[in-house]
Structures are given as structure tokens and as C-alpha cells.
Scaffold this active site. Structure first.
Site, short mmCIF file in Angstrom:
data_model
loop_
_atom_site.label_atom_id
_atom_site.label_comp_id
_atom_site.label_asym_id
_atom_site.label_seq_id
_atom_site.Cartn_x
_atom_site.Cartn_y
_atom_site.Cartn_z
N THR A 75 -6.27 -7.67 -4.70
CA THR A 75 -5.37 -6.66 -5.24
C THR A 75 -6.02 -5.29 -5.08
O THR A 75 -7.03 -5.00 -5.73
CB THR A 75 -5.04 -6.93 -6.73
OG1 THR A 75 -4.49 -8.24 -6.85
CG2 THR A 75 -4.06 -5.89 -7.25
N LYS A 109 2.67 -5.49 -5.49
CA LYS A 109 1.67 -6.06 -6.42
C LYS A 109 1.32 -5.05 -7.53
O LYS A 109 1.14 -5.43 -8.69
CB LYS A 109 0.43 -6.47 -5.62
CG LYS A 109 -0.69 -7.07 -6.44
CD LYS A 109 -0.30 -8.36 -7.13
CE LYS A 109 -1.44 -8.83 -8.03
NZ LYS A 109 -1.02 -9.91 -8.94
N LYS A 165 -8.74 -2.38 -13.55
CA LYS A 165 -8.76 -1.89 -12.16
C LYS A 165 -7.33 -1.75 -11.62
O LYS A 165 -6.98 -0.75 -11.00
CB LYS A 165 -9.58 -2.87 -11.32
CG LYS A 165 -9.62 -2.66 -9.83
CD LYS A 165 -8.75 -3.61 -9.01
CE LYS A 165 -8.92 -5.06 -9.27
NZ LYS A 165 -8.07 -5.94 -8.45
#
Ligand SMILES: NC(=O)c1ccc[n+]([C@@H]2O[C@H](COP(=O)([O-])OP(=O)(O)OC[C@H]3O[C@@H](n4cnc5c(N)ncnc54)[C@H](OP(=O)(O)O)[C@@H]3O)[C@@H](O)[C@H]2O)c1
Length: 289
Positions: free
Chosen positions: A95, A170, A239
Site C-alpha cells: 500500500t 486503495k 502510514k
């Protein structure tokens, strides 16, 4: 086809295992010993370096923590990209933010490598059971070539358009996931302070149409106050929200709620909860009140 897999953490180890279970001859690499032992016992070949892992591979999958890790493993003179066979495919499942994926696409092109961004929806259980959903960006023919292998690790692989589009989708999914976790946590804490029974709240609230269904999966950990069964590490959620806010900045889109949420995960991480499951945000918010 020679297939390689780099990054054997919670997700990568399970994804690689599903390739092996489907009789793929796999070469693997991880920075530390990690979870590679079981894969080797099942027939995977362990490479000593990223370059060794990718040499001769037709398709390279990677599942690394964050953009900095992908950069360290793939870019530069010593990086894996420089050792890949010309014309091979690199499918990065980590990701990362869309602009980083676009940079990976450019770096790949310079080395004559075909790049697709291929992050996944689904957590530890879906990775183990081969039920991930892949969000992909890149050339349609490159996607088609990698698709059979993604189908061994997941139940769906979506081609969304050019490089960066998989990473874009995503970002959206995880920014909703993060905020839903914060909303559920705060709501349960408020309910308790209003005198409502915690067990009732944890079992009843997730069944309501006003809340994200995944909260059902987090209720038990919240009930017993134990977040050590880690599906998705809290530091990675921090993150991801950071990368989503960075992406929003790049396209000049205000993201009020996500920015506030980012700071909650940042504080929980600072409080030492980074390697707990991201539902530990509930514990952090409970301590805070
Ligand atoms: N867990 C989930 O539910 C989930 C779901 C969807 C997507 N994701 C995404 O999938 C990726 C992997 O997540 P995960 O849950 O598997 O995390 P993880 O268990 O923390 O694994 C991270 C992997 O990255 C490697 N790594 C970290 N920094 C590195 C560096 N500087 N150089 C080389 N390797 C490095 C780690 O190596 P070491 O073992 O040596 O530390 C490990 O293989 C992340 O991008 C995450 O956001 C996770």
C-alpha cells in the site's frame, strides 16, 4: 514462468504460501528471517538479496510496508529493478500512494520493466484464505499476464486503468477504514460513559446500518482489551492515512476528517501501540478520556 515474491510479513508470507499451494515454483526474499522458514519447508527458494531474488523472474510480486521500503528494495544501482530481466513484470502489492506508484512506473520503464500497482483489499484472514481483492493500474496486457497469479492469492483482480489507479482506490478504502475505526471506538466509549452496557454496545452497534460492518470483527478484541492478535498493524494504518492526506494535498482536495483521524493514529503510535492491531485505537482513546 519464474515467479518471485519480496516481503514476507503478515500479508506477504500468506500470499506467497498461496502461490506455493498452487504449485508455483517461487523464489522469495525478506529483509529479516521473518516468516520465510515455513515457505522454504514447502519448497520455496530463499534468496539472499533482492537482486538474487528477482534474477530471471518473469513476474515479481512485492508486499512491503511503505514507499520508503519499496524504494530501498527496488530503486538505485543495487536495487532489484536493475537486476530484473528486461520485459519482466513487477507487480507491487504494497500500500503506497498513487504518485509513488507513478514514480515506480517511470523507474521501471527506464529499466524496460513492465510495472503494475496491485494493492489489495482484505486483511490477514483473506490473505491466508486466498480471498484478497487486487486493485490494479497499468497496461491491460501486463495485468492480464499477472492476473492468473493474483487469482491464486485472491478471488478478484480489478484492472482500473493506468499506473497509480490501483493505489488511488486503495487510499480511499483505507481512509474510510481508519475513520470508521475511530468513529466506532469513540461511540462505544461515549455509550459506556452514558451508562450503557459495553458488551451490549459491542455486539449491537456493529449490526446497525449506520456503521461499517467490519467493526464486528474488532468487537471481541475491544471487549477483552487485547489487541495483540495483529491483523493490520496500527503503524501501517497511520502510514495509509498519511499517504491519503498527502495524495489529497497533491490534487488540492480538502480532507478535514481524515487529517484529524491521522493525528489520532499518530498519537496512538507515539504511545507505543504501532505494532498492535489498528483497533488498539480504541484503547488509546479510552486512556485519553
Ligand atoms: N495487514 C493487513 O491487513 C494489510 C491489508 C492490506 C494491505 N496491507 C499492506 O500490505 C503491506 C504489508 O503489510 P503487512 O501487514 O504484511 O506488514 P508487516 O507484517 O509489517 O510486513 C512488512 C514487510 O515489509 C518489510 N520491510 C519493512 N521495511 C523494510 C525495508 N526498509 N526494507 C526491506 N523490507 C522492509 C518487512 O520486512 P521485515 O520482516 O524484515 O521487517 C516485511 O516483510 C503494507 O503496505 C500494508 O499497508 C496490509
Amino acid at each position: 514462468m519464474n515467479i518471485s515474491f519480496l516481503g514476507l510479513g503478515i500479508m506477504g508470507s500468506r500470499m506467497a504460501n498461496n502461490l506455493i499451494e498452487n504449485d508455483v515454483s517461487l523464489r522469495v526474499w525478506n529483509r529479516s528471517e521473518g516468516l520465510s522458514k515455513e515457505l522454504i519447508s514447502k519448497g520455496a527458494t530463499l534468496a539472499a538479496t533482492p537482486s538474487e531474488a528477482v534474477t530471471g523472474a518473469d513476474i515479481v510480486f512485492s508486499m512491503l510496508s511503505k514507499p520508503e521500503a519499496v524504494e530501498a528494495v527496488f530503486f538505485g544501482e543495487e536495487g532489484a529493478l536493475a537486476s530484473m530481466k528486461k520485459g519482466a513484470i513487477w507487480a507491487d502489492c504494497s500500500t503506497v500512494n498513487p504518485s509513488f506508484s507513478r514514480r515506480a512506473g517511470i523507474e521501471s520503464k527506464q529499466q524496460n520493466i513492465r510495472f503494475i500497482d496491485a494493492p489489495v483489499a482484505g486483511s490477514k484472514a483473506a490473505a491466508g484464505d486466498g480471498n484478497l481483492v487486487f486493485f490494479c493500474g497499468g497496461e491491460a496486457q501486463d495485468f492480464k499476464q499477472a492476473e492468473p497469479y493474483m487469482e491464486m492469492m485472491g478471488n478478484k483482480a480489478m484492472h482500473l486503468g493506468e499506473v497509480g489507479q490501483g493505489a488511488s482506490l486503495k487510499m480511499l478504502v483505507n481512509v474510510m477504514l481508519a475513520q470508521s475505526m475511530a468513529v466506532f471506538s469513540e461511540t462505544v466509549l461515549l455509550g459506556e460513559k452514558l451508562g450503557l452496557d459495553r458488551d451490549m454496545l459491542l455486539s449491537m452497534l456493529p449490526t446497525l446500518p449506520v456503521i461499517a460492518p467490519f467493526t464486528k470483527l474488532k468487537a471481541e478484541a475491544m471487549r477483552i482489551g487485547d489487541y495483540s492478535d495483529v491483523n493490520f498493524p496500527l503503524e501501517h494504518m497511520h502510514k495509509d492515512v498519511h499517504l491519503a492526506t498527502l495524495s489529497a494535498y497533491e490534487v488540492d482536495q480538502p480532507l478535514h476528517m481524515a487529517n484529524a483521524c491521522k493525528e489520532l493514529f499518530s498519537s496512538a503510535k507515539q504511545a507505543g501501540m504501532g505494532r498492535l492491531d489498528f483497533s488498539a485505537l480504541h484503547k488509546y482513546l479510552g486512556q485519553d478520556s
